[in-house]
Design an enzyme around this catalytic site. Sequence first.
Site, short mmCIF file in Angstrom:
data_model
loop_
_atom_site.label_atom_id
_atom_site.label_comp_id
_atom_site.label_asym_id
_atom_site.label_seq_id
_atom_site.Cartn_x
_atom_site.Cartn_y
_atom_site.Cartn_z
N LYS B 78 -4.14 0.31 -0.75
CA LYS B 78 -4.83 -0.41 0.04
C LYS B 78 -4.18 0.70 1.43
CE LYS B 78 -4.34 -4.00 3.66
NZ LYS B 78 -4.07 -5.42 4.32
N SER B 173 -7.57 -8.09 6.32
CA SER B 173 -7.18 -6.70 6.75
C SER B 173 -7.64 -6.12 5.74
CB SER B 173 -6.06 -5.96 7.88
OG SER B 173 -5.30 -6.61 6.48
N SER B 197 -5.51 -12.10 4.05
CA SER B 197 -6.14 -10.43 4.43
C SER B 197 -6.78 -10.31 2.52
CB SER B 197 -5.26 -9.84 4.91
OG SER B 197 -5.23 -9.62 6.16
#
Lengths: 443, 526
Positions: B78, B173, B197
Amino acid sequence: MAAAARGCGGVWRRAWQRGAGGPSPAPRGQRAVACNARGGAVPAGKSGLAPWEPVVGLEIHAQISSNSKLFSGSQVQFAAPPNSLVSFFDASLPGTLPVLNRRCVEAAVMTGLALNCSINKKSLFDRKHYFYADLPFPFIEGQLRVDANVSVHHPGEPYGVRTEVKNINSIRFLAKAVDYEIQRQIEELESGGTILNETRAFDAKLGCTVPMRDKEGKQDYRFMPEPNLPPLILYDAKSLPANMNHQQVVNIDLIHERLPDLPSVKRAKLVERYGILPEHSFTLLNEDGLTEFFENVVKQTQMKPKKVIGWILNDLLSYLKQHSLTLKESPVSSFLLADLLNLLEKKEISSTAAKHVLAELWKGERKTPLEIVKEKKLELIQDQKELEQICQAVIDGQENEVMAIKAGNLKVLNKLIGLVQRETRGRSNPVVVKQLLEKKLSQ
Amino acid sequence: AALKRRVRFQVSAALKEGHVTPTELCQRCLSLIKSTKFLNAYITVAEETALKQAEESEKRYRKGQPLGVLDGIPIAVKDNFNTAGIETTCASNMLKGYISPYNATVVQKLLDQGAVLLGKTNLDEFAMGSGSTDGVFGPVRNPWSYSRQYKEKSVPKSHSEDEESNWVITGGSSGGSAAAVSSFTCFAALGSDTGGSTRNPAAHCGVVGLKPTYGLISRHGLIPLVNSMDVPGILTRCVDDAAVVLGSLAGHDPKDSTTIQDNFTPFELPNLTDVSKLSIGIPKEYHAPGLSSEILALWSKAAELFKNAGAKVIEVSLPHTCYSIVCYHVLCTAEVASNMARFDGLEYGHRSDMNKSTESMYAATRREGFNDVVRGRILSGNYFLLKQNYENYFIKAQKVRRLIANDFVKVFRSGVDILLTPTTLCDAVPYMEFIKEDNRTRSTQDDILTQAANMAGLPAINVPTALSERGLPIGLQFIGRSFQEKQLLTVAKWFEKQVKFPMIQLEEVKRHDHNAFQHQKSASFS
């Protein structure tokens, strides 16, 4: 680290009731920015009020001697080029985290123990949010910084509002600033005014304190706990759990054991061991390496420590101060000095001659005391007959003085001794000379 | 063979036996990334360095000296983890073009094991959001939008444009990471989890999403959102893989003082057959408002599954669950306000051209660099931290947090081993619908089932369970005791085996596979 001291009673109370001593604040009715001179007008009719008790808290910033910084792994190095010792954390690179420096914690504990403080077993870290670039000039490495917090109150009543006094650059100014501020607050309160919880700056030239932050209101630092540093827990032998890894833990008791002798203990030991005066022990401790120097000389000479100390404090130290040298830079080593003192002790030279030799040694020409003595012909005359002859010669040449002595004025003898010294160019032992003269004059 | 579809263990074996080389594997993944570009899962693809790493790995395999099970395995990270030499943007203008000089600890550990870093995945800006729709590089598309399963179930339409407007979100997210794993472009991906997330997008994308116990895995190098809640998250296609990745990442890091000092021993998951000694707790408060009837039914079915297998299944209560969102809002925004203060345009990142004064430069930089969501949270957070508000908001929230954490302590103390809950309120919504509500509203709604585990620092995992009526993944969540990941994952693995979640059927992936599929049995729930 902060140390609070309560104002000690009598003297201060008296001083502050009458507004005596030091520059006093402006009289009531004026904006107190400029300071009056000494003994300025203090409103009458204020004596006889309840006494004031000042409370002073000192916030002392002393830089810990460590190899790396408090929260980052970076090295610390005095006078390193700008930005050369910045780690990722110091540059606030995103994703970096603070890591507490263990040595700094130990040093802080050590300091607290040395100052006889109680050590908090649990400490928490907070974040202080200070966004704007009006930071005070970063304090120079290695210097002490002190802020003084001052308030006054009547005994038995709650503490008064405190002010913080900054910009104090020496111990002397600290005393002045605190004195002034105490007096200012008392004057203000006695005139019916109030004390603001504000930061003031000490003006060394005028000897007074002035308000500092005159722009916006107080800063809101939006304190919040530092989430990346768990509470710091310190242990002692009692509280340390058995299964805990001792490497991971700061043990107050262990640090206590490792503490070197504190100054008061050291001084007492010196006085006891060497028979020197207490004030001597203060000087010995206050100069870096001087105690060691002194002890080395004592080891290497037969001269009594009580006498050695005089040479150390009066001769050696004053020379160093005169030439702004540190002990490390001294051209005269403990070995050389001991050598010299031995000559003196063995009565091979007079003390005058010794001072002369010392002056030569300062030149750092690598000559031994003995070499200098020989070179400058400073040896005490050992030949009794030679001395007698010189004494006789002096007696023969000073008829008036001789008569005075024989008449009972013994002080005049010193003049004769002085003349013999001059004749021998300081190479005569005054005690021996005195004996010889007395013997001759009594004949 | 349809290698990409295999789970990592199998691929490892294939690598070891030489059926496939790391370079081949890497190239295939890179090529698949290209053909699934429309998913927008990746912000940066590090093609050159990945191939180099693959080459190095190949050398090791030839010598018969692979570094471990992860050697040569393509992974994605990420884009809020620092990667040295590869751009780290947090999907924000503030860090566009920012190249970090260091690797996050977790990244370094993966690289040290020989993993091949394919690239950085897309997210909501600075990890703030539950849709992966609010980053500057645009939203991430859920691969399931293009699956046969979803297409079959959608209302038949003739226009091809509808595929465009019908696509569903990944959740967030860590949507990019979830999409990357789900679409077979990598075998594992790192996400982050602050309020859900990792688990939320895992549920929507039909992959395993593990949130480890706070303090187990180092956060050094993870650009923080909420320091006291953030954890690195792990996304994989099966529970066993998650355990392997966990094994390579967990353990004390001197650079992160919030990691525990205890030694961590990587574990292999046993094949649990007997669940009769297990006690499963069903927290009633997780029957939250807005929970779809579909998911409610699935949840019940799962509980039945355990019961029928002999486990003890009991209803429990976590009474303060309803306060977790508002509590999170205060604590999160406060920490955000603090953490974002470092972005002033001076040391790194975006700097505005405004130069009238330092302060105006700061203000302009931050206005230009941050999106609305970030700025909104900073403002809220600063408000809560003001002296006059601190007691009523921040301190209060801390107290509520303690109560929430205590709820779990009580329940686990009463003999419950694992909690079983839904992960999301419903399956993935279409993007066009999602953006009708603002980020804050969405986050408030979507975090309710995942947030409390972050408050309490507990480990939790999403396991893909079944397909919804719309043909989209639904996952269920297991929450375990602190540092009891082994137990948590063992139960999750057992459950995974029971439900047999179906494999995504993607055209793009098919096209890449010249050989036959390796079909998996469809999940017994669909």
